[in-house]
Design an enzyme around this catalytic site. Structure first.
Site, PDB file in Angstrom:
ATOM      1  N   ALA A   6     -13.687 -47.197 -15.211  1.00  0.00           N
ATOM      2  CA  ALA A   6     -14.812 -47.896 -14.551  1.00  0.00           C
ATOM      3  C   ALA A   6     -14.625 -49.265 -14.955  1.00  0.00           C
ATOM      4  O   ALA A   6     -14.880 -49.561 -16.123  1.00  0.00           O
ATOM      5  CB  ALA A   6     -16.187 -47.382 -14.695  1.00  0.00           C
ATOM      6  N   GLY A   9     -10.960 -55.036 -14.579  1.00  0.00           N
ATOM      7  CA  GLY A   9     -10.578 -56.302 -14.862  1.00  0.00           C
ATOM      8  C   GLY A   9      -9.148 -56.270 -15.628  1.00  0.00           C
ATOM      9  O   GLY A   9      -8.238 -55.324 -15.603  1.00  0.00           O
ATOM     10  N   LYS A 100     -18.587 -53.850 -26.578  1.00  0.00           N
ATOM     11  CA  LYS A 100     -19.068 -54.342 -27.591  1.00  0.00           C
ATOM     12  C   LYS A 100     -20.617 -54.630 -27.623  1.00  0.00           C
ATOM     13  O   LYS A 100     -21.383 -54.325 -28.661  1.00  0.00           O
ATOM     14  CB  LYS A 100     -18.502 -55.601 -28.399  1.00  0.00           C
ATOM     15  N   GLU A 124     -12.955 -48.237 -30.512  1.00  0.00           N
ATOM     16  CA  GLU A 124     -12.177 -48.957 -31.159  1.00  0.00           C
ATOM     17  C   GLU A 124     -11.858 -50.374 -30.441  1.00  0.00           C
ATOM     18  O   GLU A 124     -11.942 -50.968 -31.459  1.00  0.00           O
ATOM     19  CB  GLU A 124     -10.717 -48.265 -31.296  1.00  0.00           C
ATOM     20  N   LYS A 200     -19.667 -57.581 -32.744  1.00  0.00           N
ATOM     21  CA  LYS A 200     -18.808 -56.897 -33.323  1.00  0.00           C
ATOM     22  C   LYS A 200     -18.949 -56.939 -34.976  1.00  0.00           C
ATOM     23  O   LYS A 200     -18.636 -55.494 -35.519  1.00  0.00           O
ATOM     24  CB  LYS A 200     -17.322 -57.715 -33.378  1.00  0.00           C
ATOM     25  N   GLY A 297      -7.547 -60.176 -25.515  1.00  0.00           N
ATOM     26  CA  GLY A 297      -6.402 -59.992 -24.463  1.00  0.00           C
ATOM     27  C   GLY A 297      -6.422 -58.731 -23.891  1.00  0.00           C
ATOM     28  O   GLY A 297      -6.581 -57.639 -24.510  1.00  0.00           O
TER      29      GLY A 297
END
Length: 424
Positions: A6, A9, A100, A124, A200, A297
Site C-alpha cells: 500500500a 511512491g 515513522k 526498520e 525517528k 531515498g
C-alpha cells in the site's frame, strides 16, 4: 511469501523493483506481490504495476486472504495508513512499515495489538533509511545497557548546513537548490523544523531504553533559524553546528529531543557531511558504536523494507520494540538531559563603546565564565557580531544573563544560544 503493498511512491516502486530482481538478492525464499494499492492507479510510475491486482482501498488489501504480509508505505500518522495497519494486524497479518510518524505516534498501541494477535510489526525502514539501526538496537544490542543515543537523522538538514558552510551561501539559497535537486521536499517544513528527526529519535529511544513512547514529551527545534554567520563563526572557533537528535536515560525517565548543537570539529558526528545519517549508541559494556550510511531515498529505504520482509519467512513474533511483557516501561519526560554545559552564544551588539563590556558584565553577574570570545567588525551595518564560548554553567544562568543584557545594551536581533557537546 505473498505481500500486499500500500503506497506506490518512490519507496513502493523501489520495493517492486527489488522484488522483480530478487534473484540477485539473498532472500531465504520467493517473494510474490499479490496486490497493490495507492491513491491513483493511472499515475505515471517507473515500474509496471499492471501484473498485480489493484485495490482502491488499502484496508481491503490489508485483510485480503491472499496476503501474508502487509507492507504500508503510504505515510501519515493517522487516516488511511493507521486504519490499514490496524486492519492488517486484526486480521492476523504481519506488517512491515516505513512510516515513522505512525510508529512515533501510535507505535505502542500497534505493538500491543501485534502481540495480542501473535504477528510481527517491523519498521526498520522508518528510521535512518539504509542503516539497520532498529535491528541493531532491538536485537544485536539486547545485552547492552544503553545510556545515550545521539545522531544525525535528517539528511536534508545535514545537507543544508554542510553546503552553507562549504560554499558560503545563505540558508534560503541552499534550500531552493536542494528542492530543485530533489534533496528537499517542495514543503520542507517537516525536515527543517526537526520534526522528521524527532519521530525517528523517539522510536530509537523507546527501543533503547525500554520506554513507553510518548511523542508529546519530545522537545523539537530545527535548523531554520541557524544562519550562515553562525556556521562561519563556529567554524573559526573550531566547531560545527549540526541538527542532533538525542535520547538520554535520566533518573526521572527518558529525555528525547532534537535541536542544533555545537560540536568540536573532531567529534564523530561533526565529520558526517552531506545527506548522510549517523547514529551513535553509548552503553555498557560495549562503550560507543557509530553507524553511518544513507538515511533516505528510494533505494536505501526500499532495501530496509525488503530486509524486514525477508525476516517474515521465519517470523520471530517478538515485541515490536523489543521489550518483554514483564519489563516495566520507563516514561518519556520533558527536560534538558544536560542542565550544565558549555554554551555558544552569538549576539549582534550595537557598534558603539561599552556594548561588549555590557555583555561580559551581564555574563559575570550571572556567574558565567568566558572561555573564548570572537568579535567581527560591524562595518556599515552598525551592528557587530560577537561570539562567546562559555565554560560549563547552568542554562538558566545563560538565560538570566541574556535578560540582563537586553536591559543594558539592547542587542540587535535575537541572540543565538546553542549548547556545546563535549569532545568525544
Amino acid at each position: 511469501m505473498k505481500i500486499g503493498i500500500a503506497g506506490l511512491g518512490h519507496v513502493g516502486c523501489g520495493l517492486i523493483e527489488l522484488v522483480e530482481r530478487q534473484q540477485n538478492l539473498r532472500l531465504p525464499g520467493e517473494v510474490q506481490i499479490t496486490g497493490v494499492s495507492a491513491r491513483s492507479q493511472s499515475r505515471n510510475r517507473p515500474v509496471d504495476i499492471s501484473p498485480y491486482r489493484w485495490f482502491d482501498d488499502a484496508a481491503t488489501l490489508a485483510e485480503d486472504p491472499d496476503v501474508d504480509v502487509f507492507v504500508e508505505l503510504m505515510g501519515g500518522s493517522d487516516g488511511p495508513a493507521k486504519f490499514a495497519v490496524e486492519t492488517a494486524l486484526k486480521a492476523g497479518k504481519h506488517v512491515v512499515t516505513a512510516n515513522k510518524a505512525l510508529i512515533a505516534k501510535h507505535g505502542m498501541a500497534l505493538a500491543r495489538l501485534a502481540e495480542e494477535k501473535q504477528v510481527d510489526l517491523l519498521f526498520e525502514a522508518a528510521v535512518a533509511g539504509g542503516i539497520p539501526v532498529v535491528r541493531v538496537l532491538r536485537d544485536s544490542l539486547a545485552g547492552t545497557e544503553v545510556k545515550r543515543i545521539t545522531g544525525i537523522l535528517n539528511g536534508t538538514c545535514n545537507y543544508l548546513t554542510t553546503v552553507m558552510l562549504e560554499q558560503g551561501r545563505e540558508y534560503d539559497d541552499v534550500l531552493a537548490e536542494a528542492q530543485r535537486l530533489g534533496y528537499a521536499e517542495a514543503d520542507p517544513t517537516l525536515d527543517v523544523s526537526g520534526m522528521d528527526a524527532a519521530h525517528k529519535a523517539a522510536i530509537l529511544s523507546a527501543i533503547a531504553f525500554s520506554a513507553d513512547l510518548d511523542f508529546s514529551k519530545v522537545s523539537v527545534s530545527g535548523i531554520d533559524k541557524v544562519s550562515l554567520l553562525d556556521l562561519r563563526l563556529a567554524d573559526r572557533l573550531g566547531y560545527r553546528i549540526k541538527l542532533i537528535a538525542e535520547g538520554v536515560l535520566t533518573d526521572e525517565g527518558v529525555v528525547c529531543r532534537v535541536e542544533p548543537l555545537v560540536l568540536p570539529a573532531s567529534h564523530p558526528l561533526a565529520r558526517v557531511n552531506g545527506s548522510l545519517n549517523t547514529v551513535r549508541i553509548e552503553g555498557d559494556p560495549v562503550g560507543a558504536i557509530t553507524l553511518t550510511g544513507p538515511g533516505a531515498g528510494a533505494g536505501p529505504t526500499a532495501s530496509a523494507v525488503m530486509g524486514d520482509v525477508a525476516k517474515m519467512f521465519r517470523p520471530a513474533i517478538r515485541p515490536a520494540f523489543g521489550r518483554a511483557a514483564h519489563h516495566m516501561g520507563r516514561p518519556f519526560v520533558q527536560g534538558a538531559p544536560t542542565e550544565v554545559a558549555p554554551f555558544f552564544l552569538r549576539v549582534y551588539l550595537p557598534d558603539q563603546p561599552g556594548a561588549l563590556a555590557a555583555l561580559t558584565e551581564a555574563l559575570a553577574k550571572e556567574g558565567v565564565s568566558v572561555d573564548k570570545l570572537l568579535q567581527e567588525s560591524g562595518e556599515e551595518s552598525g551592528a557587530a557580531p560577537v561570539v562567546i564560548v562559555t565554560h560549563r554553567c547552568p542554562r538558566s544562568n545563560m538565560q538570566a544573563a541574556l535578560e540582563r543584557l537586553e536591559k543594558i545594551a539592547k542587542p540587535i536581533d535575537a541572540p543565538r544560544l546553542i549548547r556545546i557537546e563535549a569532545a568525544s
